[in-house]
Scaffold this active site. Structure first.
Site, PDB file in Angstrom:
ATOM      1  N   ASP A  81       0.846  -1.192   0.000  1.00  0.00           N
ATOM      2  CA  ASP A  81       0.000   0.000   0.000  1.00  0.00           C
ATOM      3  C   ASP A  81       0.881   1.241   0.000  1.00  0.00           C
ATOM      4  O   ASP A  81       1.646   1.466   0.935  1.00  0.00           O
ATOM      5  CB  ASP A  81      -0.903  -0.023   1.243  1.00  0.00           C
ATOM      6  CG  ASP A  81      -2.013   1.012   1.196  1.00  0.00           C
ATOM      7  OD1 ASP A  81      -1.903   1.973   0.418  1.00  0.00           O
ATOM      8  OD2 ASP A  81      -2.993   0.856   1.931  1.00  0.00           O
ATOM      9  N   GLN A  82       0.811   2.018  -1.072  1.00  0.00           N
ATOM     10  CA  GLN A  82       1.452   3.322  -1.135  1.00  0.00           C
ATOM     11  C   GLN A  82       2.957   3.229  -1.385  1.00  0.00           C
ATOM     12  O   GLN A  82       3.718   4.057  -0.921  1.00  0.00           O
ATOM     13  CB  GLN A  82       1.149   4.129   0.143  1.00  0.00           C
ATOM     14  CG  GLN A  82       1.186   5.636  -0.047  1.00  0.00           C
ATOM     15  CD  GLN A  82       0.280   6.388   0.913  1.00  0.00           C
ATOM     16  OE1 GLN A  82      -0.892   6.081   1.017  1.00  0.00           O
ATOM     17  NE2 GLN A  82       0.815   7.374   1.599  1.00  0.00           N
ATOM     18  N   CYS A 127      -6.646   4.178  -2.116  1.00  0.00           N
ATOM     19  CA  CYS A 127      -6.817   2.778  -1.738  1.00  0.00           C
ATOM     20  C   CYS A 127      -8.077   2.132  -2.290  1.00  0.00           C
ATOM     21  O   CYS A 127      -8.024   1.048  -2.887  1.00  0.00           O
ATOM     22  CB  CYS A 127      -6.817   2.658  -0.214  1.00  0.00           C
ATOM     23  SG  CYS A 127      -5.272   3.180   0.557  1.00  0.00           S
ATOM     24  N   HIS A 170     -10.052  -3.331   2.340  1.00  0.00           N
ATOM     25  CA  HIS A 170     -10.600  -1.965   2.266  1.00  0.00           C
ATOM     26  C   HIS A 170     -11.862  -1.930   1.406  1.00  0.00           C
ATOM     27  O   HIS A 170     -11.990  -1.123   0.481  1.00  0.00           O
ATOM     28  CB  HIS A 170      -9.560  -0.979   1.740  1.00  0.00           C
ATOM     29  CG  HIS A 170      -9.775   0.412   2.256  1.00  0.00           C
ATOM     30  ND1 HIS A 170      -8.769   1.348   2.298  1.00  0.00           N
ATOM     31  CD2 HIS A 170     -10.890   1.025   2.756  1.00  0.00           C
ATOM     32  CE1 HIS A 170      -9.247   2.474   2.798  1.00  0.00           C
ATOM     33  NE2 HIS A 170     -10.527   2.303   3.077  1.00  0.00           N
ATOM     34  N   ASP A 178      -1.007  -0.484  -4.761  1.00  0.00           N
ATOM     35  CA  ASP A 178      -2.276   0.127  -5.166  1.00  0.00           C
ATOM     36  C   ASP A 178      -2.086   1.543  -5.699  1.00  0.00           C
ATOM     37  O   ASP A 178      -2.887   2.036  -6.497  1.00  0.00           O
ATOM     38  CB  ASP A 178      -3.293   0.091  -4.020  1.00  0.00           C
ATOM     39  CG  ASP A 178      -2.822   0.777  -2.746  1.00  0.00           C
ATOM     40  OD1 ASP A 178      -1.644   1.182  -2.661  1.00  0.00           O
ATOM     41  OD2 ASP A 178      -3.642   0.906  -1.804  1.00  0.00           O
ATOM     42  N   HIS A 179      -1.044   2.222  -5.262  1.00  0.00           N
ATOM     43  CA  HIS A 179      -0.698   3.575  -5.723  1.00  0.00           C
ATOM     44  C   HIS A 179       0.643   3.913  -5.116  1.00  0.00           C
ATOM     45  O   HIS A 179       1.255   3.094  -4.413  1.00  0.00           O
ATOM     46  CB  HIS A 179      -1.767   4.606  -5.320  1.00  0.00           C
ATOM     47  CG  HIS A 179      -2.122   4.566  -3.862  1.00  0.00           C
ATOM     48  ND1 HIS A 179      -1.297   5.072  -2.881  1.00  0.00           N
ATOM     49  CD2 HIS A 179      -3.189   4.039  -3.221  1.00  0.00           C
ATOM     50  CE1 HIS A 179      -1.854   4.880  -1.703  1.00  0.00           C
ATOM     51  NE2 HIS A 179      -3.007   4.236  -1.877  1.00  0.00           N
TER      52      HIS A 179
END
Length: 485
Positions: free
Chosen positions: A11-12, A51, A102, A303-304
């Site tokens: 994540d991130q 997310c 999420h 995800d990003h």
């Protein structure tokens, strides 16, 4: 038997935080193995880089226009007819997610046989006005495990770090094996023990980190706390005075920070990535010990990204490379699919391509709802027709934006102001010079503007009419067809 499938998401994580592709500081030896023995996609993007919408693209294989999540909005139900785990379960796979989903409701299986959940800190789950407000541990398996293992008084907020405070960092305060990154891999390995060995498996190991809180174990923080950190890129288009005014806020989206504080944040962020990398190595080793490594296809992505000071911005949702571009690796250790080992693919890909790629690897039909495409032909080095570009977006208040890129050029349109940016990513990969108003780029800007207008034609927001972009229309985080479900 069909190949096992392991999807690893973080994540991130920024696209450039891999030592194998030349990052000057961060060390990722296990992911480097995937780069060297697998296929690396060098122009992979998250079309809606936060997310929830990013995970909708992964789970459904749809574009944001179809899955309906064009910004960040909690508590919108997930009711999709076809999902990646659902299609695999229907085809005879044993499916399991460990870590971050999420989705809403929080324990929605989305087609999985089982989930072992840790979404991190979600405000609506902690509120007393929601279903899980007084019983957060019912929604979060990691917190329930932590309290059973190490003390009933423990909470994931004990460090005092905000879940989105991207510039505040301190080492993890408990033994390393209690960190959620270790827990995620421990639970994934436990699935290997208790899976149905008569079926192929689909395991999604979904890490919450390196998303803040920036709380790496001490040993990993020590690896980076004294490192010489390179300066962040700052474009000639950046409003330096506005960044200075915003600097004091600990969880600001924009701000010019003192170098010491920014370097500490980077140290913790890189430390979290190396910590994840070591745990990925632990998981790959466990696959070998269970005798299934060579029967497993691995796909790794994020995800990003995380801007981490680029152009004085932090976090995600903006269309710049640090936010929207992601690492994307495919690894087939048993060479079941005939992939080009050590291959690099420049074609522009997106998270919606994950579902058709894994279904293709499993020999499972791809539903008509899927708008992504299988990446396996590209992984084999085959010449195949491919999309010319992707369209991305994010509703984000005054900074609501749309972008389009082919990995070589990028056009950005801010929907509330009409401001345009255009970058030559080959000559200027750090997006330092905005060419939107340059005479030599006029024809290219016009071409990309028309492409974005075509993507937005007929959208309910009214962003485009008769091939022209219309600024100032109110943005939406979710499209009407999603909220009407």
């Amino acid at each position: 038997m069909k190949p096992n499938l392991l999807l690893i998401t973080v994540d991130q994580m920024r696209w450039d935080c891999l030592s194998a592709i030349g990052h000057p500081v961060v060390e990722t030896p296990n992911l480097d193995q995937l780069v060297g023995s697998g296929v690396a996609f060098t122009s992979a993007y998250s079309a809606t880089p936060s997310c929830i919408p990013a995970r909708a693209a992964i789970i459904t294989g749809m574009s944001q226009r179809s899955h309906g999540r064009v910004g960040y909005k909690d508590k919108v139900p997930w009711n999709y007819a076809h999902t990646l785990p659902g299609e695999l379960a229907n085809a005879g796979y044993h499916t399991q997610c460990v870590g971050k989903m999420h989705v809403y409701p929080a324990r929605n299986l989305c087609g999985f046989h089982n989930i072992v959940l840790h979404d991190g800190y979600l405000h609506y789950n902690r509120s007393r006005h929601t279903a899980y407000g007084d019983h957060f541990d019912q929604a979060d398996d990691y917190l329930h495990w932590l309290r059973q293992t190490a003390g009933s008084e423990l909470d994931i907020t004990d460090l005092g770090l905000d879940c989105n405070a991207s510039t505040v960092a301190r080492p993890w305060h408990l033994p390393e094996h209690l960190h959620p990154t270790n827990w995620c891999v421990s639970q994934s390995i436990d699935f290997l023990r208790r899976r149905d060995t008569g079926k192929p498996f689909f395991l999604w190991t979904s890490f919450v980190r390196p998303h803040s809180p920036l709380d790496p174990p001490q040993a990993y923080f020590d690896m980076y706390k004294d490192a010489d950190m390179p300066d962040c890129p700052v474009g000639d288009w950046v409003d330096e005075e506005a960044a200075l005014r915003a600097a004091p806020a600990p969880n600001a989206i924009v701000g010019k920070l003192p170098k010491r504080r920014l370097d500490r944040a980077k140290a913790a962020y890189y430390a979290l990535i190396t910590h994840i990398d070591d745990q990925i190595g632990r998981l790959l080793n466990a696959l070998g010990e269970h005798g299934v490594l060579n029967d497993t296809v691995v796909l790794f992505t994020s995800d990003h990204g995380e801007l981490m000071g680029d152009h004085h911005y932090f976090r995600k949702a903006l269309p710049y490379e640090g936010s929207a571009k992601v690492p994307f690796l495919v690894y087939d250790p048993g060479n079941r699919l005939g992939l080009a080992k050590g291959g690099r693919v420049e074609s522009v890909v997106e998270l919606r391509d994950i579902m058709p790629t894994l279904l293709d690897a499993a020999g499972v039909p791809i539903p008509d709802t899927v708008e992504g495409a299988s990446l396996l032909p590209l992984c084999r080095g085959e010449r195949t027709p491919w999309r010319g570009y992707i369209h991305g977006e994010h509703s984000f208040g005054a900074l609501s934006n749309h972008y389009a890129t082919d990995g070589r050029e990028k056009y950005i349109w801010f929907s509330q102001t009409g401001e345009e940016q255009f970058f030559d990513l080959v000559a200027d990969p750090q997006e330092l010079r905005n060419l939107a108003n340059e005479k030599e780029a006029r024809a290219r800007v016009s071409l990309w503007r028309k492409r974005v207008a075509a993507e937005l034609e007929g959208r309910e927001e009214g962003y485009a009419q008769n091939g022209e972009l219309i600024a100032g229309r109110p943005p939406r985080a979710c499209l009407a067809h999603l909220e009407a479900q």
